[in-house]
Design an enzyme around this catalytic site. Structure first.
Site, PDB file in Angstrom:
ATOM      1  CG  ASP A   1      -1.397  -3.601   1.559  1.00 30.77           C
ATOM      2  OD1 ASP A   1      -1.908  -4.169   0.586  1.00 30.77           O
ATOM      3  OD2 ASP A   1      -0.962  -2.439   1.515  1.00 30.77           O
TER       4      ASP A   1
ATOM      5  CG  ASP B   1       0.890   1.802   1.558  1.00 28.66           C
ATOM      6  OD1 ASP B   1       0.187   1.002   0.906  1.00 28.66           O
ATOM      7  OD2 ASP B   1       0.732   3.041   1.513  1.00 28.66           O
TER       8      ASP B   1
ATOM      9  CG  ASP C   1      -0.255  -2.555  -2.006  1.00 30.06           C
ATOM     10  OD1 ASP C   1      -1.230  -2.937  -2.675  1.00 30.06           O
ATOM     11  OD2 ASP C   1      -0.154  -1.417  -1.514  1.00 30.06           O
TER      12      ASP C   1
END
Length: 665
Positions: free
Chosen positions: A536, A532, A342
């Site tokens: 996600d 995080d 990410d």
């Protein structure tokens, strides 16, 4: 380590059950039933051996060992038998057979030791899964408890579950949006970080789509509901996480994969030995030899070697700032080939900063542009305000500051009207090329106007972590394939990926899009997802292994992931991967040695070369050897603190370098 994910249950338990069930999820190790039974088994086993060493009666020692066997076997034997009836086998099956064979030959203590060791691994795996199931509560907490709607000309406060498609929700500034919809009236900025991972607030106006869990900025909104609470963005995230975690729960561990062909082979061999031997010779001799073969084939070393390696490796990982949730996660971490990262909060700090200031007009300096912008932003709650305030050397007082919803700010500084806002509300004029360049480099741009004259532009962007480029380089050296997944726009994603050294970029992604891409990558080779945020969670669950950035991450990301990096230093990632590879090599060595012992002992037991006592002695020696080898997985070097140069960013004019330094302080 059991037949399904080491839990000892009939089938993998659903992640989301009733609220009552969730309230009873174990939160401490002692609350796990399997570990409580393991403790009882261990105490009884120790008491049994102690009674024998103290010269007590044989019946007392035998009784205590029998009770220890029953307590330990209760965690896996019943479910093993139920699954065996369905034609499903695993390590639990072989452990059960070995325990029965040992008892038949009078080695109750040996059978109890097997049950004790296996019940410990059962409990640790159940505890890991319970932590994962608890993580979904953080997702559902993003939905507000109530929503305001306009029905029949009157405003009503209802629960999100009562919302119907076509309702008009009224959302005040600062409130979370209860379900997906389309703005019909009002302008604002939306914090979409929980849903898309967008690093800066997004301007929204009539016709813009909004998602459940988003946070409204400064404007009042009227939103037409387009999905029910049961089918909105957050509900889809929960559904994906549930489905993927159930998939993981049903997946077999390394030991189970080995047991699949081994168990039927051992059973058939023992049956043939007893049957053929009884026909050709003394039935009692050959039945005893068949039982000795069963004990010889028991995975004693395998049962203890993998847990010891896991405990040693997981303990060492925690000293490195890496939380690994059990043996399955450790095995997967050591087998990863592709890493999907990410952007926001993982590769970047999720702290927007001023990266460039451009001034226009005679005698105008970059610092004056920042100073006037900061004067207005000092009265603003906009997330970008912090970046501009940090970059300004001085902040003059401003009066009559007003927010123009979805556009910017107006106010007076030293009696002169100052305006600050997005391009489109303020015309970029001579700075049009600079604004386009800033936006192409992934920055959010605001214009500053002094007394009707455009004086400059400020670019704000969420910058890479200083160690990001080094980490990507180390991962490439380790042979990993790297991809970046983000909800940010293509310009931002491409610019930052180039700085980090990442070629494969996927941008403008919703949570389900991330999960879809990870599933595609997983179809090619073993894939880990590093993220995080709430957005996600589906990708973390879909990947073969989910890795959360712990210090920056949300609760749901940490709970959904299999591994959590507890610090903010991304260099823990390659170190964790290297550590897991080392541990996995030791696991494979122990498994190979365990299988070699089984293969070597079986023919010797069959031919009568080794009796029961000799077979048990070899198993005990092998256990000592594999335990000593497993302990090596506990060796890990602490993360070394290195001086890492900051990655290259959009340049700031030299006479404004001081404000740039303050921005990154």
């Amino acid at each position: 380590m059991s037949d399904t994910c080491g839990c000892g249950h009939d089938e993998p338990r659903a992640i989301s059950e009733s609220e009552d069930a969730e309230e009873h999820e174990p939160e401490r190790l002692w609350q796990v039933p399997e570990l409580r039974w393991a403790a009882v088994s261990g105490v009884l086993l120790l008491a049994g051996y102690g009674s024998g060493w103290a010269g007590g009666p044989d019946w007392a020692a035998l009784s205590l060992q029998g009770l220890a066997l029953a307590a330990g076997a209760w965690t896996f034997a019943p479910s093993t038998l139920r699954r065996l009836a369905k034609g499903k086998i695993g390590v639990g099956t072989l452990m059960t057979i070995a325990a029965v064979g040992a008892v038949a030959l009078g080695e109750v203590g040996e059978a109890a030791m097997l049950a004790f060791l296996f019940s410990i691994s059962e409990g640790l795996e159940e505890y890991s899964l319970a932590r994962t199931r608890r993580g979904l509560r953080a997702l559902l907490a993003l939905v507000p408890d109530q929503a305001t709607v306009r029905r029949d000309g009157a405003e009503r406060v209802i629960t999100p579950a009562e919302l119907r498609v076509g309702d008009v929700m009224l959302v005040k500034p600062g409130e979370r949006i209860a379900t997906d919809g389309i703005i019909r009236a009002g302008r604002t900025t939306l914090d979409l970080s929980a849903i898309t991972g967008e690093s800066v607030p997004v301007e929204a106006e009539p016709g813009s789509e909004v998602f459940a869990g988003s946070i409204n900025g400064t404007g009042a909104l009227e939103i037409e509901v387009t999905t029910t609470a049961a089918d909105n963005s957050l509900a889809r995230i929960v559904a994906i996480v549930e489905a993927e975690q159930s998939r993981k729960g049903a997946g077999q561990r390394l030991a189970d994969k080995i047991a699949r062909p081994l168990v039927p082979g051992v059973m058939i061999a023992a049956a043939l030995i007893a049957l053929v031997g009884s026909v050709l010779g003394d039935p009692l001799v050959w039945i005893e030899r068949a039982l000795v073969v069963l004990v010889a084939a028991s995975p004693c070393a395998l049962a203890i070697s993998v847990p010891v390696t896991v405990v040693a490796a997981v303990g060492a990982a925690s000293k490195l700032g890496v939380l690994v949730k059990g043996g399955a996660a450790l095995e997967s971490l050591g087998a990863v080939k592709t890493i999907a990262l990410d952007k926001t909060g993982t590769l970047t700090r999720n702290r927007p900063a001023v990266v460039e200031v451009v001034a226009t007009g005679p005698g105008m300096s970059e610092q004056r542009v920042l100073k006037l912008a900061a004067a207005l932003e000092a009265r603003s709650e906009h997330p970008l305000a912090r970046a501009i305030l940090a970059a300004a050397e001085t902040i003059p007082d401003a009066e009559h500051v007003e927010a123009v919803t979805g556009a910017g700010l107006t106010g007076f500084v030293s009696g002169r009207q100052v305006r600050l806002g997005r391009p489109g509300w303020l015309e970029p004029g001579a700075l049009a090329a600079d604004v386009t360049r800033m936006q192409d480099l992934g920055a959010t741009t605001v214009l500053v106007e002094d007394d009707g004259t455009l004086i400059g532009a400020i670019a704000v962007r969420d910058e890479l972590r200083p160690e990001a480029a080094e980490v990507i380089a180390r991962l490439r050296e380790g042979g990993y394939q790297i991809a970046m997944l983000t909800g940010d726009n293509h310009a931002t994603a491409t610019a930052l990926a180039a700085q980090a050294g990442i070629d494969q970029v996927h941008a403008d992604l919703r949570p389900e899009d991330k999960a879809r891409i990870v599933e595609k990558l997983r179809g090619q080779q073993s894939t880990a997802m590093v993220g995080d945020g709430v957005n996600d969670a589906p990708a973390l669950a879909t990947a073969d292994l989910g890795i959360a950035m712990g210090a920056m991450g949300t609760d749901v990301a940490i709970e959904t992931a299999d591994v959590a990096l507890m610090g903010e230093d991304l260099r823990h990632l390659p170190q964790a991967l290297e550590h897991a590879r080392h541990a996995r090599r030791i696991m494979l060595q122990n498994v190979s040695l365990s299988l070699a012992i089984v293969v070597g002992l079986m023919p010797l037991a069959l031919l009568g070369v080794l009796g029961l006592a000799a077979v048990v002695a070899v198993h005990e020696i092998a256990e000592v050897v594999v335990i000593a080898n497993g302990v090596r997985a506990g060796r890990a070097r602490p993360l070394q603190t290195l001086a890492i140069p900051a990655p290259a960013t959009v340049p700031i004019p030299l006479d404004d370098q001081r404000s740039h330094d303050q921005t990154h302080a």
